[in-house]
Motif scaffolding. Sequence first.
Motif, PDB file in Angstrom:
ATOM      1  N   ILE A 144       0.832  -1.203   0.000  1.00 12.26           N
ATOM      2  CA  ILE A 144       0.000   0.000   0.000  1.00 12.26           C
ATOM      3  C   ILE A 144       0.867   1.253   0.000  1.00 12.26           C
ATOM      4  N   LEU A 145       1.915   1.247   0.835  1.00 11.82           N
ATOM      5  CA  LEU A 145       2.821   2.400   0.879  1.00 11.82           C
ATOM      6  C   LEU A 145       3.484   2.637  -0.476  1.00 11.82           C
ATOM      7  N   LEU A 146       3.869   1.558  -1.139  1.00 10.39           N
ATOM      8  CA  LEU A 146       4.519   1.695  -2.445  1.00 10.39           C
ATOM      9  C   LEU A 146       3.548   2.221  -3.492  1.00 10.39           C
ATOM     10  N   VAL A 147       2.308   1.790  -3.426  1.00 11.60           N
ATOM     11  CA  VAL A 147       1.294   2.327  -4.351  1.00 11.60           C
ATOM     12  C   VAL A 147       1.124   3.825  -4.127  1.00 11.60           C
ATOM     13  N   ILE A 148       1.057   4.236  -2.863  1.00 13.90           N
ATOM     14  CA  ILE A 148       0.910   5.661  -2.545  1.00 13.90           C
ATOM     15  C   ILE A 148       2.125   6.446  -3.037  1.00 13.90           C
ATOM     16  N   MET A 149       3.334   5.930  -2.767  1.00 20.98           N
ATOM     17  CA  MET A 149       4.556   6.610  -3.198  1.00 20.98           C
ATOM     18  C   MET A 149       4.623   6.722  -4.712  1.00 20.98           C
ATOM     19  N   GLY A 150       4.275   5.640  -5.398  1.00 21.59           N
ATOM     20  CA  GLY A 150       4.306   5.644  -6.853  1.00 21.59           C
ATOM     21  C   GLY A 150       3.305   6.620  -7.438  1.00 21.59           C
ATOM     22  N   CYS A 151       2.096   6.636  -6.877  1.00 20.46           N
ATOM     23  CA  CYS A 151       1.054   7.528  -7.394  1.00 20.46           C
ATOM     24  C   CYS A 151       1.405   8.996  -7.156  1.00 20.46           C
ATOM     25  N   ALA A 155       1.938  11.676 -10.017  1.00 23.81           N
ATOM     26  CA  ALA A 155       1.060  12.849  -9.994  1.00 23.81           C
ATOM     27  C   ALA A 155       1.875  14.140 -10.058  1.00 23.81           C
ATOM     28  N   LEU A 156       3.010  14.164  -9.344  1.00 19.37           N
ATOM     29  CA  LEU A 156       3.877  15.352  -9.400  1.00 19.37           C
ATOM     30  C   LEU A 156       4.375  15.589 -10.825  1.00 19.37           C
ATOM     31  N   MET A 157       4.690  14.509 -11.518  1.00 23.31           N
ATOM     32  CA  MET A 157       5.158  14.631 -12.899  1.00 23.31           C
ATOM     33  C   MET A 157       4.035  15.122 -13.813  1.00 23.31           C
ATOM     34  N   LEU A 158       2.858  14.524 -13.687  1.00 21.31           N
ATOM     35  CA  LEU A 158       1.754  14.835 -14.590  1.00 21.31           C
ATOM     36  C   LEU A 158       1.178  16.231 -14.366  1.00 21.31           C
ATOM     37  N   THR A 159       1.324  16.746 -13.142  1.00 18.64           N
ATOM     38  CA  THR A 159       0.775  18.073 -12.836  1.00 18.64           C
ATOM     39  C   THR A 159       1.800  19.190 -13.030  1.00 18.64           C
ATOM     40  N   GLY A 160       2.977  18.837 -13.550  1.00 17.10           N
ATOM     41  CA  GLY A 160       3.989  19.850 -13.815  1.00 17.10           C
ATOM     42  C   GLY A 160       4.753  20.324 -12.600  1.00 17.10           C
ATOM     43  N   ASN A 161       4.735  19.536 -11.529  1.00 16.84           N
ATOM     44  CA  ASN A 161       5.433  19.911 -10.303  1.00 16.84           C
ATOM     45  C   ASN A 161       6.755  19.176 -10.122  1.00 16.84           C
ATOM     46  N   SER A 181      10.623   5.966 -11.589  1.00 17.88           N
ATOM     47  CA  SER A 181      10.454   5.673 -10.165  1.00 17.88           C
ATOM     48  C   SER A 181       9.000   5.345  -9.831  1.00 17.88           C
ATOM     49  N   GLY A 182       8.065   6.136 -10.364  1.00 16.32           N
ATOM     50  CA  GLY A 182       6.657   5.904 -10.081  1.00 16.32           C
ATOM     51  C   GLY A 182       6.167   4.563 -10.603  1.00 16.32           C
ATOM     52  N   ILE A 183       6.523   4.239 -11.836  1.00  8.06           N
ATOM     53  CA  ILE A 183       6.088   2.969 -12.437  1.00  8.06           C
ATOM     54  C   ILE A 183       6.714   1.785 -11.714  1.00  8.06           C
ATOM     55  N   LEU A 184       8.006   1.878 -11.423  1.00  4.49           N
ATOM     56  CA  LEU A 184       8.679   0.777 -10.723  1.00  4.49           C
ATOM     57  C   LEU A 184       8.132   0.595  -9.308  1.00  4.49           C
ATOM     58  N   ALA A 185       7.748   1.690  -8.659  1.00  4.34           N
ATOM     59  CA  ALA A 185       7.162   1.575  -7.325  1.00  4.34           C
ATOM     60  C   ALA A 185       5.863   0.776  -7.373  1.00  4.34           C
ATOM     61  N   LEU A 186       5.043   1.012  -8.395  1.00  2.00           N
ATOM     62  CA  LEU A 186       3.799   0.257  -8.545  1.00  2.00           C
ATOM     63  C   LEU A 186       4.081  -1.212  -8.850  1.00  2.00           C
ATOM     64  N   CYS A 187       5.095  -1.466  -9.675  1.00  3.42           N
ATOM     65  CA  CYS A 187       5.478  -2.852  -9.979  1.00  3.42           C
ATOM     66  C   CYS A 187       5.995  -3.564  -8.731  1.00  3.42           C
ATOM     67  N   LEU A 188       6.804  -2.861  -7.944  1.00  3.68           N
ATOM     68  CA  LEU A 188       7.339  -3.452  -6.717  1.00  3.68           C
ATOM     69  C   LEU A 188       6.233  -3.712  -5.703  1.00  3.68           C
ATOM     70  N   ALA A 189       5.206  -2.870  -5.700  1.00  2.00           N
ATOM     71  CA  ALA A 189       4.056  -3.109  -4.815  1.00  2.00           C
ATOM     72  C   ALA A 189       3.404  -4.444  -5.144  1.00  2.00           C
ATOM     73  N   ALA A 233      10.257  17.986  -3.993  1.00  2.00           N
ATOM     74  CA  ALA A 233      11.187  16.971  -4.493  1.00  2.00           C
ATOM     75  C   ALA A 233      11.313  15.775  -3.556  1.00  2.00           C
ATOM     76  N   ILE A 234      10.905  15.947  -2.299  1.00  2.00           N
ATOM     77  CA  ILE A 234      11.126  14.892  -1.297  1.00  2.00           C
ATOM     78  C   ILE A 234      10.398  13.589  -1.630  1.00  2.00           C
ATOM     79  N   PRO A 235       9.085  13.607  -1.968  1.00  2.00           N
ATOM     80  CA  PRO A 235       8.408  12.327  -2.264  1.00  2.00           C
ATOM     81  C   PRO A 235       9.064  11.561  -3.409  1.00  2.00           C
ATOM     82  N   ALA A 236       9.435  12.271  -4.461  1.00  2.00           N
ATOM     83  CA  ALA A 236      10.046  11.605  -5.616  1.00  2.00           C
ATOM     84  C   ALA A 236      11.400  11.004  -5.255  1.00  2.00           C
ATOM     85  N   LEU A 237      12.186  11.715  -4.451  1.00  2.00           N
ATOM     86  CA  LEU A 237      13.505  11.217  -4.083  1.00  2.00           C
ATOM     87  C   LEU A 237      13.407  10.027  -3.136  1.00  2.00           C
TER      88      LEU A 237
END
Length: 270
Positions: A144-151, A155-161, A181-189, A233-237
């Motif tokens: 669940i945490l990985l899904v949240i982190m990935g999303c 979302a930061l990428m898609l919203t221009g942030n 990172s986002g896609i791999l996080a979902l795969c790892l979940a 930048a913190i969530p993505a890193l």
Amino acid sequence: MTDTTTTSILNKIRDYFTPQDMGIIIILALLAFLTSSFGLQHILPGGGGSSFVHGFLKLPGPGAGIFISAAFTCLWLVLGLLIIKKPGTAITMAVLIFAFMLLVSLVVGRGIRLDYLIVVVAIIIEIFGILALEKKPWNYLFPILLVIMGCITLALMLTGNAKMGENGAAATVFPLGYAVSGILALCLAAVCFLYPTAKYIIGAGCSQVFYITFCWTFNGKTGLFSWTPVVPAIPALLTFAFVCGAVMAVLAYGFYLLWNTYSRHSVEKA
């Protein structure tokens, strides 16, 4: 520490690990040292850790490049644990890796970073290996945490942030690191949910989250937390850090399964 105490510790290690175990541990520790200290510039696109993170993946900083060598070390630490199957294997390897760093730095005089945190990384991986993460409700926690982190990262990428560069400026090109990172996080979940007994994957990921947050906290030149990146930048890193460690652990499981398959095939053929 007296000579008697040192001898006693060495005798206990000798009795715990067989000569074959120690041979494997030394070889893997040496490979980990060579990979992290000298091989990354030949392995990673764009060169070393910093060039790979900022130049190729377009991820923000600071600290995103400094833990890359530790992430690659997770591959060898987890592989050692899978092969030897004895607690303390990763910690012993980490101590040897640091010893190799110290020895080469004394001989060469420069160019080798003494990464004492690698021992803490090994301890974290070992701890997660003995936790009952395969039992409910813990088997749902990290997926669940990985899904949240990935999303959040996507979302930061898609919203221009998305941010990029050492100073965390607004991204002016496609932030490849965010997407990966986002896609791999979902795969790892999905992997962690389907294979909850593969606990070293979670341990390796968490060890790298610790590593980068430790650097943010204590590596600043003007006091605690002075090296912390800009907030967006913190969530993505953190996601990137977890993904790096976890992917290395997945590779270790893959190598181990391939080796077991090859060994069984050789025995059956004989």
